[in-house]
Design a protein around this motif. Structure first.
Motif, PDB file in Angstrom:
ATOM      1  N   HIS A 124      10.763   0.810   4.473  1.00 35.22           N
ATOM      2  CA  HIS A 124       9.217   0.196   4.971  1.00 35.22           C
ATOM      3  C   HIS A 124       9.087  -1.189   4.534  1.00 35.22           C
ATOM      4  N   LYS A 148       3.027   6.522   2.435  1.00 39.66           N
ATOM      5  CA  LYS A 148       2.001   5.852   2.751  1.00 39.66           C
ATOM      6  C   LYS A 148       1.126   5.451   1.563  1.00 39.66           C
ATOM      7  N   LEU A 169      10.893   1.885  -0.345  1.00 45.53           N
ATOM      8  CA  LEU A 169      10.368   0.741  -0.148  1.00 45.53           C
ATOM      9  C   LEU A 169      11.366   0.198   0.845  1.00 45.53           C
ATOM     10  N   VAL A 174       5.616  -2.615   3.873  1.00 43.20           N
ATOM     11  CA  VAL A 174       4.935  -2.401   2.676  1.00 43.20           C
ATOM     12  C   VAL A 174       5.358  -3.639   1.700  1.00 43.20           C
ATOM     13  N   CYS A 205       2.018   1.978  -4.370  1.00 40.65           N
ATOM     14  CA  CYS A 205       3.508   2.007  -4.017  1.00 40.65           C
ATOM     15  C   CYS A 205       4.229   3.013  -4.958  1.00 40.65           C
ATOM     16  N   GLU A 238      -1.350   3.350   1.202  1.00 37.22           N
ATOM     17  CA  GLU A 238      -2.501   3.268   1.504  1.00 37.22           C
ATOM     18  C   GLU A 238      -3.463   4.469   1.068  1.00 37.22           C
ATOM     19  N   LYS A 259       3.215  -6.482   2.074  1.00 39.59           N
ATOM     20  CA  LYS A 259       1.882  -6.239   1.539  1.00 39.59           C
ATOM     21  C   LYS A 259       2.072  -6.527  -0.165  1.00 39.59           C
ATOM     22  N   TYR A 261      -2.307  -2.282  -4.767  1.00 41.96           N
ATOM     23  CA  TYR A 261      -1.281  -2.043  -3.779  1.00 41.96           C
ATOM     24  C   TYR A 261       0.280  -1.794  -4.670  1.00 41.96           C
TER      25      TYR A 261
END
Length: 342
Positions: free
Chosen positions: A173, A264, A170, A176, A208, A266, A179, A204
């Motif tokens: 990013h 990623k 994390l 991220v 992660c 997502e 989000k 989400y």
């Protein structure tokens, strides 16, 4: 192990000293293997751990039934005793055997100290795990120490290491993190602590964690003892051979995860498109999957939710952090992560 699977394919034989094994890095073969399991499948015997308990007269915990030192150091000392003869190490009292024994001595003495202290503690604390177990099962203190030392290795070290890798991923990013924070603020009021019901509304955040465990799995492999002669991938595997199941190799395979070396989250929010759902199983799968999976997932979810609510997770340098496998997959250096209060 990934490079070996890239070179030799989804299944190959590997001999390391006294340790002979079949390496599996193909989820289709893993599925076949697990679907053929007997009601009581066996993992690879961790012989040095059993030898220590016989040597010191200690009891077994869940793993061995089928300060100065810590569980991470003990895992480091385990490797040489697995690929060479543990009996010879013990007979000649080698440095590897001494280190392994001293590490376990410290872990057991610490566990016994805290167990004794807790059992004599304030009656108001009688609803914790230790007292719940002793109230329902007639276990001796010796049996309790055997159980809780392995609980530390199988639960505490693994979950803590997973959290470290999650924070590292994390920290690289920031988008991220934003989000995740947006999702948390949509579900929780300012200052409201998360609950298990609230976590169900945070897909989400869960993605992660799942992506971190795919990219940097704390336990990169597990094992099974092939109990009967088995045809796997066109090869006849004799009964008694150890099958090493390489999670990391499957999770970094581009055939199953496009951009496999990128973080990623997502990818886990899309409709299931995996060629095989066995391609990412960080807690194992089947009858011998991690018994603490739900607890570990809940701890990681609650912890991440609290951290993101209160802190930015920052990286202190942009150099890649390599990993080594020493029982667990651990970073080769101190992780370049810091916290900045929101």
């Amino acid at each position: 192990m990934l490079k070996y699977h890239q070179q030799f394919g989804g299944i190959f034989k590997m001999n390391l000293g006294f340790f002979k094994s079949v390496q599996i890095g193909d989820p289709a073969l893993l599925e076949i293997l697990l679907r053929m399991e007997t009601p009581y499948p066996k993992r690879m015997e961790i012989k040095p751990w059993k030898m220590y308990r016989e040597y010191r007269g200690e009891d077994y915990g869940l793993l061995t039934l089928d300060g100065k030192y810590n569980a991470h150091q003990m895992m480091e000392y385990l490797g040489p005793l697995l690929v060479t003869s543990a009996d010879l190490h013990k007979q000649f009292n080698t440095k590897a055997w001494k280190n392994h024994t001293e590490a376990w001595d410290y872990i057991f003495s610490t566990a016994k100290c805290f167990i004794d202290r807790r059992l004599k503690s304030n009656p108001a604390w009688k609803n914790d795990l230790l007292n719940t177990i002793t109230s329902n099962y007639p276990l001796t203190n010796k049996q309790l120490s055997g159980l809780f030392t392995e609980l530390q290795i199988g639960g505490v070290e693994t979950t803590a290491n997973s959290l470290l890798w999650l924070l590292y991923n994390l920290s690289r990013h920031s988008e991220v993190q934003k989000k995740v924070l947006d999702e948390i603020q949509t579900v929780l009021l300012p200052g409201q602590p998360p609950s298990t019901d609230c976590l169900q509304k945070m897909p989400y955040l869960k993605a992660c964690i799942k992506e971190s465990m795919r990219l940097t799995p704390t336990v990169p492999f597990t094992s099974r003892t092939i109990e009967n002669d088995t045809n796997l991938g066109g090869y006849l595997i004799p009964g008694g051979v150890i099958a090493m199941i390489n999670f990391h190799s499957m999770a970094w395979n581009e055939n199953y995860f496009p951009d496999a070396r990128e973080y990623k989250p997502e990818r886990w929010l899309k409709p299931r498109t995996l060629a095989n759902s066995f391609a990412s199983t960080p807690f194992g799968v089947g009858k011998r999957m991690c018994v603490g999976r739900r607890l570990a997932e809940l701890q990681l979810q609650l912890t991440l939710c609290w951290i993101i609510q209160h802190f930015y997770i920052c990286t202190t340098d942009n150099e890649p952090c390599k990993a080594i496998t020493s029982g667990l997959m651990v970073p080769t250096r101190q992780l370049p992560v810091s916290f900045k209060k929101r």
